[in-house]
Each structure stands twice: as C-alpha cells, then as structure tokens.
Design a protein around this motif. Structure first.
Motif, PDB file in Angstrom:
ATOM      1  N   PHE A 230     -10.222   9.170   2.322  1.00 30.58           N
ATOM      2  CA  PHE A 230     -10.463   7.726   2.324  1.00 30.58           C
ATOM      3  C   PHE A 230     -11.837   7.397   1.736  1.00 30.58           C
ATOM      4  CE2 PHE A 230      -7.206   6.842   5.829  1.00 30.58           C
ATOM      5  CZ  PHE A 230      -6.384   6.100   4.991  1.00 30.58           C
ATOM      6  N   HIS A 231     -12.849   8.119   2.179  1.00 26.91           N
ATOM      7  CA  HIS A 231     -14.208   7.835   1.719  1.00 26.91           C
ATOM      8  C   HIS A 231     -14.380   8.134   0.227  1.00 26.91           C
ATOM      9  CE1 HIS A 231     -16.239   6.628   5.391  1.00 26.91           C
ATOM     10  NE2 HIS A 231     -15.657   7.611   6.052  1.00 26.91           N
ATOM     11  N   ALA A 232     -13.650   9.125  -0.284  1.00 29.07           N
ATOM     12  CA  ALA A 232     -13.791   9.509  -1.690  1.00 29.07           C
ATOM     13  C   ALA A 232     -12.884   8.710  -2.623  1.00 29.07           C
ATOM     14  CB  ALA A 232     -13.487  11.004  -1.839  1.00 29.07           C
ATOM     15  N   ALA A 233     -11.953   7.940  -2.058  1.00 25.15           N
ATOM     16  CA  ALA A 233     -10.933   7.268  -2.870  1.00 25.15           C
ATOM     17  C   ALA A 233     -11.533   6.198  -3.783  1.00 25.15           C
ATOM     18  CB  ALA A 233      -9.883   6.641  -1.959  1.00 25.15           C
ATOM     19  N   ARG A 234     -10.982   6.124  -4.984  1.00 28.60           N
ATOM     20  CA  ARG A 234     -11.354   5.053  -5.906  1.00 28.60           C
ATOM     21  C   ARG A 234     -10.518   3.805  -5.646  1.00 28.60           C
ATOM     22  NH1 ARG A 234     -11.425   7.086 -11.991  1.00 28.60           N
ATOM     23  NH2 ARG A 234     -12.310   4.984 -12.186  1.00 28.60           N
ATOM     24  N   ARG A 235      -9.296   4.013  -5.159  1.00 33.35           N
ATOM     25  CA  ARG A 235      -8.409   2.890  -4.874  1.00 33.35           C
ATOM     26  C   ARG A 235      -7.468   3.301  -3.749  1.00 33.35           C
ATOM     27  NH1 ARG A 235      -5.005  -0.374  -9.594  1.00 33.35           N
ATOM     28  NH2 ARG A 235      -4.515  -2.232  -8.347  1.00 33.35           N
ATOM     29  N   ILE A 236      -7.356   2.471  -2.718  1.00 30.90           N
ATOM     30  CA  ILE A 236      -6.576   2.804  -1.525  1.00 30.90           C
ATOM     31  C   ILE A 236      -5.414   1.828  -1.364  1.00 30.90           C
ATOM     32  CG2 ILE A 236      -6.599   2.989   0.998  1.00 30.90           C
ATOM     33  CD1 ILE A 236      -9.598   3.643   0.799  1.00 30.90           C
ATOM     34  N   TYR A 237      -4.237   2.396  -1.118  1.00 30.04           N
ATOM     35  CA  TYR A 237      -3.057   1.608  -0.776  1.00 30.04           C
ATOM     36  C   TYR A 237      -2.581   2.028   0.611  1.00 30.04           C
ATOM     37  CZ  TYR A 237      -2.263  -0.365  -5.436  1.00 30.04           C
ATOM     38  OH  TYR A 237      -2.385  -1.079  -6.608  1.00 30.04           O
TER      39      TYR A 237
ATOM     40  N   ALA B  11       7.407   2.358  -5.233  1.00 31.60           N
ATOM     41  CA  ALA B  11       7.165   3.479  -6.133  1.00 31.60           C
ATOM     42  C   ALA B  11       6.653   2.995  -7.487  1.00 31.60           C
ATOM     43  CB  ALA B  11       8.452   4.286  -6.312  1.00 31.60           C
ATOM     44  N   GLN B  12       7.248   1.963  -8.021  1.00 26.14           N
ATOM     45  CA  GLN B  12       6.825   1.425  -9.318  1.00 26.14           C
ATOM     46  C   GLN B  12       5.395   0.898  -9.260  1.00 26.14           C
ATOM     47  OE1 GLN B  12       9.959  -1.439  -9.925  1.00 26.14           O
ATOM     48  NE2 GLN B  12      11.255   0.008 -11.053  1.00 26.14           N
ATOM     49  N   THR B  13       5.056   0.228  -8.175  1.00 31.56           N
ATOM     50  CA  THR B  13       3.703  -0.305  -8.014  1.00 31.56           C
ATOM     51  C   THR B  13       2.667   0.808  -7.960  1.00 31.56           C
ATOM     52  OG1 THR B  13       4.495  -2.275  -6.849  1.00 31.56           O
ATOM     53  CG2 THR B  13       2.194  -1.641  -6.481  1.00 31.56           C
ATOM     54  N   LEU B  14       2.966   1.863  -7.225  1.00 36.44           N
ATOM     55  CA  LEU B  14       2.023   2.969  -7.092  1.00 36.44           C
ATOM     56  C   LEU B  14       1.866   3.740  -8.397  1.00 36.44           C
ATOM     57  CD1 LEU B  14       3.215   4.217  -3.591  1.00 36.44           C
ATOM     58  CD2 LEU B  14       1.089   2.988  -4.083  1.00 36.44           C
TER      59      LEU B  14
ATOM     60  N   SER C 185       9.463   9.428  -0.852  1.00 42.80           N
ATOM     61  CA  SER C 185      10.611  10.034  -1.527  1.00 42.80           C
ATOM     62  C   SER C 185      10.920   9.308  -2.828  1.00 42.80           C
ATOM     63  CB  SER C 185      11.843   9.998  -0.609  1.00 42.80           C
ATOM     64  OG  SER C 185      11.636  10.776   0.542  1.00 42.80           O
ATOM     65  N   ALA C 186      10.882   7.971  -2.791  1.00 42.68           N
ATOM     66  CA  ALA C 186      11.132   7.191  -4.000  1.00 42.68           C
ATOM     67  C   ALA C 186      10.051   7.444  -5.043  1.00 42.68           C
ATOM     68  CB  ALA C 186      11.194   5.702  -3.663  1.00 42.68           C
ATOM     69  N   LEU C 187       8.817   7.567  -4.584  1.00 39.17           N
ATOM     70  CA  LEU C 187       7.705   7.843  -5.493  1.00 39.17           C
ATOM     71  C   LEU C 187       7.906   9.166  -6.212  1.00 39.17           C
ATOM     72  CD1 LEU C 187       4.863   7.177  -6.544  1.00 39.17           C
ATOM     73  CD2 LEU C 187       3.942   8.273  -4.480  1.00 39.17           C
TER      74      LEU C 187
END
Length: 221
Positions: free
Chosen positions: A25-32, A72-75, A98-100
């Motif tokens: 989390f701390h290293a993430a550039r973008r979090i979903y 999945a498409q959004t990610l 699973s979809a991703l």
C-alpha cells in the motif's frame, strides 16, 4: 502493460493485514479497492494514501457477470499507464480477480500477495478444520460438478438472494432442506457474525453482499 498487484485484505480491521500488504500500500503508485465498504478505506485516508474504488461500477452493472467484466476492463486500462494495486477480501476466490486473469495475456503481469482471506476468517470463527473443507465462490460452485455430501463446503460471495437461491437448490440435490449450515455476514466496520440456519432459509435472509458466505460441515463418517 504494467503490473497489477492483488492484495487479500480480509474483511476485518487493520490488525489482519500482513507486513507485505502494508508495504505494498505504501509503495503503490495507484490503489484500487474493490469496495469502499471496508475498514482499510478509512486507514488509507488517515495515512493520506489516495485510492479509487469499483463501487460505481457495481451500482451501474445489471448483473454480477457484467460487473466482473467491467471491473477487469477498468483495472487493465489503469495498468496501461502505471503499476497498480488492487485490494479485495480474498484474492483466491474473488470473482473480479478471476475475470481480470481472463483479460490478461501474460499472467506474469499479475502478482498475488498472500494474506488472511475472508474464508480464513469465517472458518476460524466456525472453529472448523480447513483441511477438510472445499472452498469455492458461489458463482463458481454453480457451474461446478455436484457436491459430495461427505465433504464440508464453504461458499463465498453469496452476493444476492437469487445467487443464494441457486446455491440452495444445488445443495438440496444431495442434502436435506433441514440440514444446518453456518451463515456469515460482515459489516462496514469489519465485524463478522455467524448464525446457524436450515438450508432452506439460505435465500430468506434480509441482506446479501460480497461478504455473505455459508459453510456446510459434513458429518463424520
């Protein structure tokens, strides 16, 4: 395409997160987050770690399958511009994960960080032996072979009354409708509750969401 790191963040408070998850989390550039209905959302806000959620996609989707595809498409689209972190309750059984996987040609682009899952937490609350339990998402269970009544079965993501009803019908092919099962419900603050109900009541509850799960414990032979 950049890397998508998937975190299992369970459904409880921050004490259940591993050091590896916190570091990610701390290293993430973008979090979903799959949903903002999780205590980790407030923790991220308190630590000034910006995040996005898929709640709007869920609200707009006509079906659960449509939501999975849209998620999945959004990610995948987000990962075109940078590495992203995607946090779910249980990466091993989450339907959007699973979809991703089905939308990515190179599985090396997905990294799964181990963590305490929602299933781990439910089964611990039930004081059941995980080694003797078949684990499955509800949607996957509905397309799988018939269950073996001598094997305990845990179903996650009973996301709607219709989904619970379909699972009930399949379970009743081999189990009496009075068979006792454990039902698990979670809330936005991370509390988890269990209750014992007869199988026929699986689709007669007031609330269903991504945290609703059930456990059938087989009788010893």
């Amino acid at each position: 395409m950049n890397t998508i790191t998937v975190l299992s963040i369970s459904t409880g408070d921050i004490s259940l997160l591993s050091a590896g998850t916190l570091d990610a989390f701390h290293a993430a550039r973008r979090i979903y987050l799959r949903t903002s209905r999780h205590p980790v959302a407030q923790w991220l806000a308190d630590h000034q770690l910006p995040f996005e959620t898929l709640d709007t996609l869920y609200d707009q989707a006509d079906t659960f399958d449509a939501f999975n595809i849209s998620a999945a498409q959004t990610l995948v689209q987000a990962a075109e511009s940078s590495d992203i972190v995607y946090a779910v309750a249980d990466a091993a059984m989450d339907s959007t994960v699973s979809a991703l996987a089905g939308h990515i040609d190179n599985r090396d682009n997905i990294i799964i960080v181990p963590g305490i899952s929602h299933a781990d937490r439910c089964i611990a609350l039930a004081q059941a032996d995980m080694l003797d339990i078949r684990l499955s998402s509800a949607e996957r269970f509905l397309t799988a072979d018939a269950i073996n009544p001598s094997v305990s079965c845990f179903l996650s993501e009973l996301h709607s009354k219709a989904c619970a009803g379909a699972c009930k019908i399949k379970l009743m092919q081999l189990l009496d409708d009075q068979t006792e099962i454990l039902l698990f419900q979670g809330d936005d603050d991370g509390r988890l509750q269990k209750q014992t109900i007869p199988l026929y009541a699986l689709d007669r509850q007031e609330k269903y969401d991504h945290l609703t799960a059930c456990l059938y414990i087989a009788s010893p032979l």
